[in-house]
Design an enzyme around this catalytic site. Structure first.
Site, PDB file in Angstrom:
ATOM      1  N   GLU A 284      40.089  41.354  51.528  1.00 58.95           N
ATOM      2  CA  GLU A 284      41.028  42.378  51.055  1.00 58.95           C
ATOM      3  C   GLU A 284      41.624  42.061  49.690  1.00 58.95           C
ATOM      4  OE1 GLU A 284      42.864  43.338  55.467  1.00 58.95           O
ATOM      5  OE2 GLU A 284      43.844  41.843  54.205  1.00 58.95           O
ATOM      6  N   PRO A 285      40.827  42.037  48.643  1.00 56.81           N
ATOM      7  CA  PRO A 285      41.390  41.763  47.324  1.00 56.81           C
ATOM      8  C   PRO A 285      42.170  42.954  46.769  1.00 56.81           C
ATOM      9  CG  PRO A 285      39.065  42.286  47.149  1.00 56.81           C
ATOM     10  CD  PRO A 285      39.380  42.269  48.614  1.00 56.81           C
TER      11      PRO A 285
ATOM     12  N   ARG B 111      44.837  42.347  43.577  1.00 55.48           N
ATOM     13  CA  ARG B 111      45.015  42.068  42.143  1.00 55.48           C
ATOM     14  C   ARG B 111      43.712  41.716  41.448  1.00 55.48           C
ATOM     15  NH1 ARG B 111      49.503  38.482  41.646  1.00 55.48           N
ATOM     16  NH2 ARG B 111      49.637  38.762  43.884  1.00 55.48           N
TER      17      ARG B 111
ATOM     18  N   ARG C 127      57.896  41.650  38.236  1.00 56.42           N
ATOM     19  CA  ARG C 127      57.327  40.378  38.718  1.00 56.42           C
ATOM     20  C   ARG C 127      57.924  39.151  38.051  1.00 56.42           C
ATOM     21  NH1 ARG C 127      52.648  38.942  38.194  1.00 56.42           N
ATOM     22  NH2 ARG C 127      52.420  37.804  40.146  1.00 56.42           N
TER      23      ARG C 127
ATOM     24  N   CYS D 145      70.450  46.092  32.169  1.00 55.19           N
ATOM     25  CA  CYS D 145      71.715  45.359  32.153  1.00 55.19           C
ATOM     26  C   CYS D 145      71.672  44.173  33.118  1.00 55.19           C
ATOM     27  CB  CYS D 145      72.854  46.292  32.491  1.00 55.19           C
ATOM     28  SG  CYS D 145      73.000  47.572  31.267  1.00 55.19           S
ATOM     29  N   GLU D 146      70.749  43.271  32.861  1.00 57.08           N
ATOM     30  CA  GLU D 146      70.572  42.053  33.660  1.00 57.08           C
ATOM     31  C   GLU D 146      70.068  40.992  32.703  1.00 57.08           C
ATOM     32  OE1 GLU D 146      70.538  41.365  37.054  1.00 57.08           O
ATOM     33  OE2 GLU D 146      71.077  43.391  37.699  1.00 57.08           O
TER      34      GLU D 146
ATOM     35  N   TYR E  72      50.692  45.269  41.008  1.00 61.46           N
ATOM     36  CA  TYR E  72      52.073  44.981  41.426  1.00 61.46           C
ATOM     37  C   TYR E  72      53.116  45.232  40.340  1.00 61.46           C
ATOM     38  CZ  TYR E  72      49.458  42.889  45.216  1.00 61.46           C
ATOM     39  OH  TYR E  72      48.582  42.698  46.250  1.00 61.46           O
TER      40      TYR E  72
HETATM   41  C1  LIG Z   1      48.910  41.623  49.639  1.00 64.04           C
HETATM   42  C2  LIG Z   1      47.822  41.522  50.606  1.00 64.04           C
HETATM   43  C3  LIG Z   1      46.503  41.509  50.158  1.00 64.04           C
HETATM   44  C4  LIG Z   1      46.116  41.525  48.707  1.00 64.04           C
HETATM   45  O1  LIG Z   1      46.580  40.439  47.986  1.00 64.04           O
HETATM   46  P1  LIG Z   1      46.047  40.229  46.481  1.00 64.04           P
HETATM   47  O2  LIG Z   1      46.759  39.008  46.017  1.00 64.04           O
HETATM   48  O3  LIG Z   1      46.450  41.427  45.705  1.00 64.04           O
HETATM   49  O4  LIG Z   1      44.576  40.082  46.547  1.00 64.04           O
HETATM   50  C5  LIG Z   1      45.509  41.482  51.113  1.00 64.04           C
HETATM   51  N1  LIG Z   1      45.792  41.465  52.442  1.00 64.04           N
HETATM   52  C6  LIG Z   1      47.062  41.476  52.887  1.00 64.04           C
HETATM   53  C7  LIG Z   1      47.307  41.459  54.346  1.00 64.04           C
HETATM   54  C8  LIG Z   1      48.116  41.486  52.004  1.00 64.04           C
HETATM   55  O5  LIG Z   1      49.362  41.483  52.464  1.00 64.04           O
END
Ligand SMILES: *Cc1c(COP(=O)(O)O)cnc(C)c1O
Length: 467
Positions: free
Chosen positions: A318-319, A321, A361, A392-393, A422
């Site tokens: 699950e990529p 970023r 971030r 204002c921080e 993000y």
């Molecule tokens: C955030 C998240 C991702 C993706 O993370 P990346 O750093 O963007 O690759 C994948 N799986 C789960 C469960 C997450 O919470």
């Protein structure tokens, strides 16, 4: 391109950041592959000069290089496919929508053959609106509401990643009521938490996601006893911005022990090892090439299965970023500039017309970014600067440390690369600053994929406002 005279770093400069030979350079690992400077010195992305985009759309502005998203999605897909095939299994890629989600991005990653991961009802609706087939969606979240679960089951979401006992009972009730079978994975917490170059491995991880490994078998037994639920396997995500395979290896070893144990009670066809693959935010970040990462992780799983004498499950990743991060570039206009006298020297504060509202971030995680003059090249020696926003921080910092040409001046455009992930999803209206538009560039053409907010948007939910 003017080359600056090499200057010494001031004593308050961070050790990791060397004075660049050329403070106008575009570091290839950080910028989209299409990034270059034209004859006038302007930065061009996807064939479009950033100055032209700023004239049309104003600043701040988030530019997304469509080809970069698609190339990275395809490269990830192929890397994991090839590695999985070499080890006698398959690998599916789910794009983690929380990194950046709108209907255009959904379309692009679907066209590259990816599936989509969502973690709220809102993300689910955007994925569906973008044309995602519900059956190919994975639905995460540690606190999915009954309404969100009902909508997911109703829509035919392919996989729900179960995160708590309450959720199992909610799904049991919903599937019984609507007469459907729902495929689920069980999210476990392997006790491995990866952080960039290192990982922490503990027996009990102190966090809100998933089931501790010791509680997982009982949860799976409960799922298997619910007629409306089909148990497909385990899920584990160990963190984000990870550079090596070591954390994944350790986590996979722990999860495979449980996976093997679960095989005694029935099928466990799948294993999802999450995302978190690191990217380059600055010139010092050196992520492992994705092909090496894919091979390293999948080989570890295959070896672990061979050692246990069990079949290699179908794998998923699950990529987020790693697909969109380096495809985004934020363009700001420089406003005020202040040279603040420190004991050790002078720090130059370069203020831009956005800040923590469009990129939280740095303030939230102390994330490092880089920056470059975008409308021209600078001629003077590099000066260590801190790029700050207009909020204002005092923590409203966009880029904590960066060498910029000493002649940076109000009205210049400044580009911050690697803001594709993000940033837009974490954006806010703090100080009633409207959110910037998202503009996609490809082959010399630009189009707005999410419009910028207007003052009317800022007032739209204010019940006391009358036109
Ligand atoms: C955030 C998240 C991702 C993706 O993370 P990346 O750093 O963007 O690759 C994948 N799986 C789960 C469960 C997450 O919470």
């Amino acid at each position: 391109m003017p080359r600056s005279v090499h200057s010494a770093a001031p004593s308050y400069a961070p050790a990791w950041l060397a004075v660049p030979d050329d403070a106008n350079d575009l570091v290839a690992s950080v910028w989209p592959a299409s990034a270059h400077r034209d004859e006038e010195g302007q930065i061009v992305i996807g064939g479009v000069a950033l100055g032209e985009l700023a004239r049309i759309h104003g600043t701040p502005l988030l530019v997304i290089d469509e080809a970069e998203v698609c190339t990275r999605a395809a490269r990830l897909r192929d890397a994991f496919r090839v590695a999985a095939h070499a080890h006698g299994t398959t690998a599916r890629i789910y794009y983690a929508g929380k990194a950046l989600l709108n209907t255009a991005i959904v379309r692009w990653v679907l066209d590259e053959g990816l599936n989509i991961d969502v973690c709220t009802g809102g993300e689910l609706e955007v994925a569906l609106a973008g044309g995602a087939d519900a059956g190919s969606i994975g639905f995460h979240g540690n606190n999915k509401s009954a309404a969100e679960l009902e909508r997911a089951v109703d829509a035919g979401v392919g996989t729900i990643i179960v995160d708590s006992e309450i959720e199992i009972e909610r799904l049991a009730a919903i599937t019984a009521r609507v007469g459907r079978t729902q495929r689920v994975l069980l999210r476990v917490n392997s006790g491995v938490h990866a952080e960039t170059h290192d990982f922490l491995a503990t027996a009990h991880e102190d966090q809100k996601f998933g089931f501790p490994l010791v509680d997982a078998a009982a949860a799976v037994a409960r799922i298997r006893a619910v007629p409306g639920l089909e148990f497909a396997g385990l899920h584990c995500h160990i963190g984000s911005q990870i550079f090596g395979v070591a954390g994944f290896r350790e986590s996979a070893a722990r999860v495979l022990d449980l996976h093997e144990q679960l095989l005694e009670g029935g099928d466990v066809p799948q294993l999802n090892l999450g995302g978190g693959f690191g990217i380059a935010y600055t010139r010092v970040d050196d992520p492992t090439p994705i092909e090496e990462l894919a091979e390293g992780i999948i080989a570890a799983v295959a070896e672990g299965c061979a050692a246990r004498g069990i079949p290699v499950p179908a794998l998923s990743f699950e990529p987020g970023r790693a697909i969109v991060g380096n495809a985004g570039v934020t363009v700001y206009e420089v406003g005020t500039i202040k040279d603040v006298a420190l004991e050790a020297g002078i720090r130059r504060y370069v203020s831009v017309d956005g800040g923590m509202s469009d990129n939280a971030r740095t303030a939230l995680y102390g994330a490092a970014y880089s920056a470059r003059l975008a409308s021209r090249t600078g001629a003077d020696e590099p000066v260590l600067a801190r790029v700050v926003g207009k909020h204002c921080e005092s923590g409203d910092i966009v880029v904590d440390h960066e060498y910029l040409p000493g002649d940076v001046t109000p009205g210049d455009l400044l580009a911050v690369p690697a803001t594709g992930a993000y940033c837009a999803p974490l954006s806010s209206n703090y100080n009633h600053v409207p959110r910037p538009p998202l503009v996609a560039v490809a082959d010399g053409a630009a189009r707005v994929i999410v419009r910028g907010e207007t003052i009317a948007d800022l007032l739209a939910r204010d019940a006391g406002f009358e036109r």
